[in-house]
Design a protein around this motif. Structure first.
Motif, PDB file in Angstrom:
ATOM      1  N   LEU A 372       0.875  -1.178   0.000  1.00 52.05           N
ATOM      2  CA  LEU A 372       0.000   0.000   0.000  1.00 52.05           C
ATOM      3  C   LEU A 372       0.902   1.214   0.000  1.00 52.05           C
ATOM      4  O   LEU A 372       1.808   1.313   0.826  1.00 52.05           O
ATOM      5  CB  LEU A 372      -0.875   0.005   1.260  1.00 52.05           C
ATOM      6  CG  LEU A 372      -1.764  -1.226   1.455  1.00 52.05           C
ATOM      7  CD1 LEU A 372      -2.466  -1.163   2.805  1.00 52.05           C
ATOM      8  CD2 LEU A 372      -2.791  -1.327   0.334  1.00 52.05           C
ATOM      9  N   ARG A 373       0.667   2.135  -0.942  1.00 49.67           N
ATOM     10  CA  ARG A 373       1.607   3.249  -1.002  1.00 49.67           C
ATOM     11  C   ARG A 373       1.393   4.176   0.194  1.00 49.67           C
ATOM     12  O   ARG A 373       0.256   4.350   0.666  1.00 49.67           O
ATOM     13  CB  ARG A 373       1.513   3.977  -2.329  1.00 49.67           C
ATOM     14  CG  ARG A 373       0.175   4.595  -2.627  1.00 49.67           C
ATOM     15  CD  ARG A 373       0.236   5.213  -3.995  1.00 49.67           C
ATOM     16  NE  ARG A 373      -0.638   6.369  -4.083  1.00 49.67           N
ATOM     17  CZ  ARG A 373      -0.593   7.232  -5.082  1.00 49.67           C
ATOM     18  NH1 ARG A 373       0.284   7.060  -6.057  1.00 49.67           N
ATOM     19  NH2 ARG A 373      -1.411   8.247  -5.113  1.00 49.67           N
ATOM     20  N   PRO A 374       2.466   4.768   0.704  1.00 49.72           N
ATOM     21  CA  PRO A 374       2.391   5.502   1.969  1.00 49.72           C
ATOM     22  C   PRO A 374       1.407   6.678   1.954  1.00 49.72           C
ATOM     23  O   PRO A 374       0.762   6.932   2.966  1.00 49.72           O
ATOM     24  CB  PRO A 374       3.814   5.989   2.188  1.00 49.72           C
ATOM     25  CG  PRO A 374       4.661   5.056   1.400  1.00 49.72           C
ATOM     26  CD  PRO A 374       3.840   4.658   0.219  1.00 49.72           C
ATOM     27  N   SER A 375       1.235   7.373   0.822  1.00 50.13           N
ATOM     28  CA  SER A 375       0.429   8.613   0.861  1.00 50.13           C
ATOM     29  C   SER A 375      -1.036   8.339   1.144  1.00 50.13           C
ATOM     30  O   SER A 375      -1.637   8.986   1.987  1.00 50.13           O
ATOM     31  CB  SER A 375       0.597   9.373  -0.450  1.00 50.13           C
ATOM     32  OG  SER A 375       0.042   8.624  -1.513  1.00 50.13           O
ATOM     33  N   ASP A 376      -1.651   7.381   0.446  1.00 49.73           N
ATOM     34  CA  ASP A 376      -3.086   7.181   0.617  1.00 49.73           C
ATOM     35  C   ASP A 376      -3.488   5.722   0.842  1.00 49.73           C
ATOM     36  O   ASP A 376      -4.677   5.394   0.773  1.00 49.73           O
ATOM     37  CB  ASP A 376      -3.836   7.751  -0.595  1.00 49.73           C
ATOM     38  CG  ASP A 376      -3.219   7.262  -1.899  1.00 49.73           C
ATOM     39  OD1 ASP A 376      -2.417   6.297  -1.844  1.00 49.73           O
ATOM     40  OD2 ASP A 376      -3.521   7.833  -2.959  1.00 49.73           O
ATOM     41  N   HIS A 377      -2.503   4.866   1.093  1.00 52.36           N
ATOM     42  CA  HIS A 377      -2.771   3.451   1.385  1.00 52.36           C
ATOM     43  C   HIS A 377      -3.575   2.759   0.286  1.00 52.36           C
ATOM     44  O   HIS A 377      -4.437   1.935   0.550  1.00 52.36           O
ATOM     45  CB  HIS A 377      -3.448   3.289   2.755  1.00 52.36           C
ATOM     46  CG  HIS A 377      -2.604   3.847   3.869  1.00 52.36           C
ATOM     47  ND1 HIS A 377      -1.519   3.183   4.378  1.00 52.36           N
ATOM     48  CD2 HIS A 377      -2.660   5.027   4.513  1.00 52.36           C
ATOM     49  CE1 HIS A 377      -0.951   3.916   5.312  1.00 52.36           C
ATOM     50  NE2 HIS A 377      -1.619   5.046   5.421  1.00 52.36           N
ATOM     51  N   ILE A 378      -3.291   3.137  -0.940  1.00 55.72           N
ATOM     52  CA  ILE A 378      -3.937   2.495  -2.086  1.00 55.72           C
ATOM     53  C   ILE A 378      -2.909   1.580  -2.741  1.00 55.72           C
ATOM     54  O   ILE A 378      -1.701   1.871  -2.740  1.00 55.72           O
ATOM     55  CB  ILE A 378      -4.456   3.571  -3.085  1.00 55.72           C
ATOM     56  CG1 ILE A 378      -5.660   4.265  -2.463  1.00 55.72           C
ATOM     57  CG2 ILE A 378      -4.802   2.948  -4.437  1.00 55.72           C
ATOM     58  CD1 ILE A 378      -6.153   5.460  -3.241  1.00 55.72           C
ATOM     59  N   GLU A 379      -3.371   0.463  -3.281  1.00 52.28           N
ATOM     60  CA  GLU A 379      -2.467  -0.470  -3.934  1.00 52.28           C
ATOM     61  C   GLU A 379      -1.933   0.132  -5.240  1.00 52.28           C
ATOM     62  O   GLU A 379      -2.729   0.508  -6.102  1.00 52.28           O
ATOM     63  CB  GLU A 379      -3.225  -1.759  -4.241  1.00 52.28           C
ATOM     64  CG  GLU A 379      -2.315  -2.953  -4.415  1.00 52.28           C
ATOM     65  CD  GLU A 379      -3.133  -4.231  -4.539  1.00 52.28           C
ATOM     66  OE1 GLU A 379      -2.963  -5.110  -3.685  1.00 52.28           O
ATOM     67  OE2 GLU A 379      -3.926  -4.343  -5.494  1.00 52.28           O
ATOM     68  N   PRO A 380      -0.623   0.261  -5.393  1.00 54.01           N
ATOM     69  CA  PRO A 380      -0.087   0.845  -6.626  1.00 54.01           C
ATOM     70  C   PRO A 380      -0.140  -0.160  -7.775  1.00 54.01           C
ATOM     71  O   PRO A 380      -0.013  -1.362  -7.554  1.00 54.01           O
ATOM     72  CB  PRO A 380       1.352   1.167  -6.263  1.00 54.01           C
ATOM     73  CG  PRO A 380       1.699   0.190  -5.196  1.00 54.01           C
ATOM     74  CD  PRO A 380       0.427  -0.121  -4.451  1.00 54.01           C
ATOM     75  N   LYS A 381      -0.340   0.351  -8.985  1.00 54.15           N
ATOM     76  CA  LYS A 381      -0.381  -0.543 -10.156  1.00 54.15           C
ATOM     77  C   LYS A 381       0.858  -0.365 -11.031  1.00 54.15           C
ATOM     78  O   LYS A 381       1.295  -1.287 -11.707  1.00 54.15           O
ATOM     79  CB  LYS A 381      -1.639  -0.272 -10.998  1.00 54.15           C
ATOM     80  CG  LYS A 381      -2.933  -0.523 -10.252  1.00 54.15           C
ATOM     81  CD  LYS A 381      -3.170  -1.999  -9.968  1.00 54.15           C
ATOM     82  CE  LYS A 381      -4.451  -2.176  -9.163  1.00 54.15           C
ATOM     83  NZ  LYS A 381      -4.516  -3.474  -8.491  1.00 54.15           N
ATOM     84  N   THR A 382       1.355   0.859 -11.067  1.00 53.47           N
ATOM     85  CA  THR A 382       2.567   1.104 -11.846  1.00 53.47           C
ATOM     86  C   THR A 382       3.680   1.463 -10.873  1.00 53.47           C
ATOM     87  O   THR A 382       3.566   2.442 -10.128  1.00 53.47           O
ATOM     88  CB  THR A 382       2.348   2.274 -12.823  1.00 53.47           C
ATOM     89  OG1 THR A 382       1.150   2.028 -13.537  1.00 53.47           O
ATOM     90  CG2 THR A 382       3.518   2.420 -13.779  1.00 53.47           C
ATOM     91  N   ILE A 383       4.719   0.634 -10.870  1.00 52.64           N
ATOM     92  CA  ILE A 383       5.819   0.851  -9.925  1.00 52.64           C
ATOM     93  C   ILE A 383       7.112   1.019 -10.708  1.00 52.64           C
ATOM     94  O   ILE A 383       7.411   0.225 -11.613  1.00 52.64           O
ATOM     95  CB  ILE A 383       5.939  -0.321  -8.936  1.00 52.64           C
ATOM     96  CG1 ILE A 383       4.680  -0.389  -8.070  1.00 52.64           C
ATOM     97  CG2 ILE A 383       7.136  -0.167  -8.021  1.00 52.64           C
ATOM     98  CD1 ILE A 383       3.934  -1.648  -8.201  1.00 52.64           C
ATOM     99  N   VAL A 384       7.849   2.077 -10.386  1.00 57.22           N
ATOM    100  CA  VAL A 384       9.129   2.311 -11.048  1.00 57.22           C
ATOM    101  C   VAL A 384      10.255   2.116 -10.048  1.00 57.22           C
ATOM    102  O   VAL A 384      10.214   2.663  -8.941  1.00 57.22           O
ATOM    103  CB  VAL A 384       9.195   3.735 -11.650  1.00 57.22           C
ATOM    104  CG1 VAL A 384      10.604   4.017 -12.177  1.00 57.22           C
ATOM    105  CG2 VAL A 384       8.182   3.885 -12.765  1.00 57.22           C
ATOM    106  N   PHE A 385      11.226   1.289 -10.422  1.00 53.87           N
ATOM    107  CA  PHE A 385      12.427   1.099  -9.614  1.00 53.87           C
ATOM    108  C   PHE A 385      13.576   1.862 -10.264  1.00 53.87           C
ATOM    109  O   PHE A 385      13.750   1.790 -11.478  1.00 53.87           O
ATOM    110  CB  PHE A 385      12.789  -0.383  -9.526  1.00 53.87           C
ATOM    111  CG  PHE A 385      11.765  -1.218  -8.812  1.00 53.87           C
ATOM    112  CD1 PHE A 385      11.856  -1.426  -7.444  1.00 53.87           C
ATOM    113  CD2 PHE A 385      10.702  -1.780  -9.506  1.00 53.87           C
ATOM    114  CE1 PHE A 385      10.912  -2.194  -6.777  1.00 53.87           C
ATOM    115  CE2 PHE A 385       9.757  -2.551  -8.849  1.00 53.87           C
ATOM    116  CZ  PHE A 385       9.853  -2.755  -7.477  1.00 53.87           C
ATOM    117  N   VAL A 386      14.347   2.581  -9.448  1.00 56.51           N
ATOM    118  CA  VAL A 386      15.494   3.321  -9.980  1.00 56.51           C
ATOM    119  C   VAL A 386      16.747   2.751  -9.325  1.00 56.51           C
ATOM    120  O   VAL A 386      16.935   2.895  -8.112  1.00 56.51           O
ATOM    121  CB  VAL A 386      15.382   4.832  -9.677  1.00 56.51           C
ATOM    122  CG1 VAL A 386      16.570   5.581 -10.265  1.00 56.51           C
ATOM    123  CG2 VAL A 386      14.069   5.384 -10.204  1.00 56.51           C
ATOM    124  N   SER A 387      17.581   2.070 -10.100  1.00 56.51           N
ATOM    125  CA  SER A 387      18.823   1.564  -9.505  1.00 56.51           C
ATOM    126  C   SER A 387      19.886   2.664  -9.553  1.00 56.51           C
ATOM    127  O   SER A 387      19.703   3.687 -10.200  1.00 56.51           O
ATOM    128  CB  SER A 387      19.291   0.292 -10.210  1.00 56.51           C
ATOM    129  OG  SER A 387      19.587   0.556 -11.543  1.00 56.51           O
TER     130      SER A 387
END
Lengths: 653, 141
Positions: A372-387
């Motif tokens: 659940l994303r911290p801002s609004d506790h909604i399940e994220p669908k698009t997630i970006v990882f930055v190495s």
């Protein structure tokens, strides 16, 4: 005096830029030099045999080897000359490789320099005196600093080998970074499931004495005999009474304490047990948030505690432990998001670090394993990882690779798909670094089986747009700009040394590099030793490394300690200070300057006071020798005469 | 090295075993090219360097002397380098009274991992000594 000089070609390493034959010829002319020769690899077995044979054939009584750095092979050759019947201190090394052949381009100048340096070594060896070591008893207990996976492995191996172990951990529970992880790559093993039993082993081992929530205050002594002062920090809970029932944590009204275990993903209570598997499973009060400390009233936990364990008056306590060796396994820290302003600098709640995401994935984390994303506790669908968020970035002073981010990002992307099947993950990367066993296959699985989209390029900016985070970057393979509207961004933040790493290094007298990672004795051949005998390294305190490497190094450090303790007595280094009582005037300046309190005053039979060196305590720095106004106290093997012989061999020539 | 080719100066370096000698080794292992004038004497600690060593070297024919130890607070022997710093700073001020330009003596701190820094220290100091030329005690006084 019959000096033998052996000049090493070191293959082409030396002979390539130094005319070794000319050096031998010049050295042969020095009075006292009975024999000078060159050899292809002096450190090889036939090379060492040649030295032994020459000692016999030419009746040599002092030996000089001109080769690599004495930090590399001084001990090797000391043993060689000893085997041939000479005192091991009738030996000098001239460094003509690291200090000459590898750094100078002009062969003529190099050769001239090599002749000078060998001349200086010859002058020194002529002044050398035989020295004999004495032996002293060792305390076969070992201190392990840091209770992460590396420290735990080292402690368990030492304890299983029969040694008594003192394990000091600065946080309230052992387990370290690994206890925060949800799964481990490349097997997707449950991290706490494989670590938990190890933590229990540590707790239950009758040879391991655990000091949790404690730090090293002071270290005195030397290999074999250290005195350690350990500061047991005040927890405000009497751990001998606390049963870990958690009733206090439930009832505590102060709900906004920073959660160090969860890296601040969600707040915790002011009195808390960091996680369910914590060892020791004991509560601790954070006085920065506890109402009793901040407002002077409350006391709910004291009322509720069934064993009356709460003690608001508790103070730090100092305990002393005596050990013979130290294993340092203090681990690493992570780059603060504040250092990455282009990625929001920590201002956006939905841009989080990899370790925070790990806690969101974890069943015992603040979201009970639901992403659940911290801002609004909604399940994220698009997630970006930055190495490489900070790593390999010279502009912020982190030029190195953080070693394991590529792998855990692949793991997290796979886990994300498992948690949220209709999600899409993107990974921005510079290079995929997956050189371990089964690692490259794993990153391929992320791409091929889990549909993670890998984009080669860096992210220039992350900014909010409505409820989304816009990730602006470049795809260097396509040569085009990329913009992704993400629900959540996870940064693979750079691995840093611990903020107090330098401070501890100063207490241990070990070196650290520009980045605060501890320096091993040799990068290839002595990876767990330090230059301070009796102190060993394990885990990421020496440089970023993943779990198997840390465990391996923990075991390696333990084996070094077990080998050290396989003898009952250790030989002392005879290169210590020595007082000439006929010259000493009893001013005792040396007593005051000695950094190790190794010099005491002594009354002679005629009532005269002179300085007296405690040989086993003297570390051989020679500060006393430069302090003495009358040259009465001399550091053996580095006496005034010996060093001036080197100066004069160069200057008066 | 270019620019320094003509003539070599006589430069003595006293390096502590644990940091600076290791730093010079690191520079060697990394093949960081340096001028060839410097001759290194290994001492256990910069605190072992008696200021008289420096004076004797200069009076006996050296053109420059360099001392290098561990960074302050990073000394293998706790605080040997603090003693060194106090003594050597004093020496630096005393040298002109002996008729020696104080720039002929330099002390610094280089750790075992700072190979590049060691290269720079050697380059800079060698350049200074080359600019000053050979030490001629009668002329400089």
């Amino acid at each position: 005096m019959r000096v033998g000089v052996f000049i090493c070609h070191c293959g082409n390493n030396i002979a390539g830029t130094v005319d070794v034959k000319a050096v031998a010829e010049a050295i042969r002319k020095i009075p006292g030099v009975a024999y000078a020769t060159t050899y292809m690899y002096t450190c090889s077995e036939p090379g060492q045999d040649e030295i032994k044979q020459a000692i016999k054939d030419h009746n040599l009584n002092r030996i000089v080897v001109a080769a690599c750095s004495p930090r590399m092979h001084e001990l090797t050759f000391r043993k060689t000359v000893e085997k041939a019947g000479l005192n091991r201190y009738y030996f000098e090394m001239a460094n003509i490789r690291e200090h000459i052949s590898w750094i100078g381009e002009d062969k003529e100048a190099n050769t001239k320099k090599a002749i000078d340096v060998v001349k200086m070594a010859v002058a020194k060896v002529m002044q050398d005196r035989p020295l004999y070591s004495s032996s002293f008893r060792i305390n076969k207990r070992v201190l392990v600093i840091g209770g992460g996976v590396a420290g735990m492995q080292a402690a368990l191996d030492c304890a299983d080998g029969g040694l008594e172990v003192v394990l000091v951990e600065k946080s309230p529970s052992i387990g370290g970074m690994m206890s925060r992880l949800d799964k481990t790559f490349p097997t997707i093993d449950c991290s706490i499931c494989i670590l938990g039993p190890k933590m229990v082993d540590v707790a239950q081992h009758d040879k391991i004495k655990l000091y949790a929530y404690s730090e090293i205050d002071e270290i005195k002594g030397y290999v074999g005999n250290y005195q350690i002062k350990i500061r047991k920090k005040a927890t405000y809970v009497d751990w001998t009474k606390c049963t870990g029932c958690g009733a206090c944590m439930e009832k505590c009204p102060s709900r906004n304490a920073y959660d160090y275990f969860n890296f601040g993903v969600a707040p915790t209570k002011a009195i808390n047990i960091p996680f369910p598997q914590a060892i020791p499973k004991k509560a601790k009060i954070d006085p920065n948030y506890c109402r009793h400390f901040t407002k002077g009233k409350c006391g709910v936990c004291a009322k509720i505690c069934p064993t009356k364990a709460i003690n608001y008056e508790m103070q730090d306590e100092i305990v002393t432990e005596e050990v013979g060796a130290i294993i340092v396994a203090t681990g690493y820290s992570l780059l603060d998001l504040e250092k990455l302003p282009e990625y929001g600098g920590g201002r956006y709640p939905d841009v989080i670090s990899g370790i925070q995401y790990e806690r969101l994935l974890n069943a015992s984390g603040p979201t009970a394993g639901h992403i659940l994303r911290p801002s609004d506790h909604i399940e994220p669908k698009t997630i970006v990882f930055v190495s490489c968020a900070g790593s390999r970035d010279k502009s912020i002073g982190i030029p190195y690779c953080s070693n394991f981010c590529c792998m855990y990002i692949a793991k997290q992307a796979i886990l994300t798909k498992d948690h949220i099947p209709d999600s899409q993950s993107y990974v921005f990367y510079m290079d995929i670094r997956s050189p371990g066993k089964g690692y490259d296959e794993f990153t391929r699985r992320a791409q091929e089986d889990y549909g993670v989209k890998y984009i080669r390029g860096r992210v220039s900016r992350i900014y909010p747009k409505g409820k989304k985070m816009v990730v602006k970057g470049v795809d260097t393979l396509l040569g085009s700009q990329v913009e992704i509207e993400a629900d959540l961004v996870v940064l693979g933040t750079a691995v840093l040394s611990n903020p107090d790493a330098a401070h501890l290094a100063e207490k241990l007298h070990i070196s650290y590099d520009t980045f605060g990672f501890y320096v091993e004795s040799h990068p290839k051949l002595r990876p767990v030793e330090t230059n301070t005998s009796g102190v060993f390294l394990a885990g990421a305190c020496q440089g970023p490394k993943d779990i198997p490497a840390s465990v391996g190094q923990g075991s390696a450090a333990a084996s070094k300690v077990l080998a050290l303790f396989s003898k009952d007595m250790l030989e002392s280094d005879p290169a210590v200070a020595k007082v000439d009582i006929n010259k000493c005037i009893g001013c005792l300046k040396c007593v005051r300057t000695c950094p190790f309190q190794a010099i005491k005053d002594k009354e002679l039979r005629d009532g005269r006071i002179v300085a007296d060196v405690i040989e086993t305590v003297c570390a051989g720095c020679g500060v006393c020798t430069s302090t003495c106004p009358c040259g009465a106290i001399q550091l053996q093997h580095f006496t005034d005469n010996q060093l001036l012989a080197e100066v004069n061999a160069l200057c008066l020539a | 090295m270019s620019g320094l080719e003509n003539k070599e100066m006589k430069i003595v370096g006293f390096l502590c075993n644990w940091c600076s000698y290791g730093g010079a080794d690191t520079a060697g292992v990394s093949r960081f090219k340096q001028p060839t004038d410097l001759r290194i004497i290994r001492v256990p600690c910069s605190g072992r360097v008696n200021p008289l060593f420096v004076v004797k070297a200069l009076l006996n024919g050296a053109d420059g002397v360099l001392v290098s130890g561990c960074h302050p607070r990073d000394c293998h022997y706790s605080d040997g380098n603090f003693y060194a710093r106090r003594r050597l700073e004093m020496l630096k001020r005393l040298l002109p009274f002996l008729g020696i330009d104080h720039r002929r003596f330099h002390y610094t701190w280089v750790s075992a991992s700072e190979g590049a820094r060691w290269q720079q220290v050697v380059k800079d100091f060698t350049e200074v000594i080359h600019k000053l030329g050979p030490l001629n005690l009668t002329r400089e006084a």
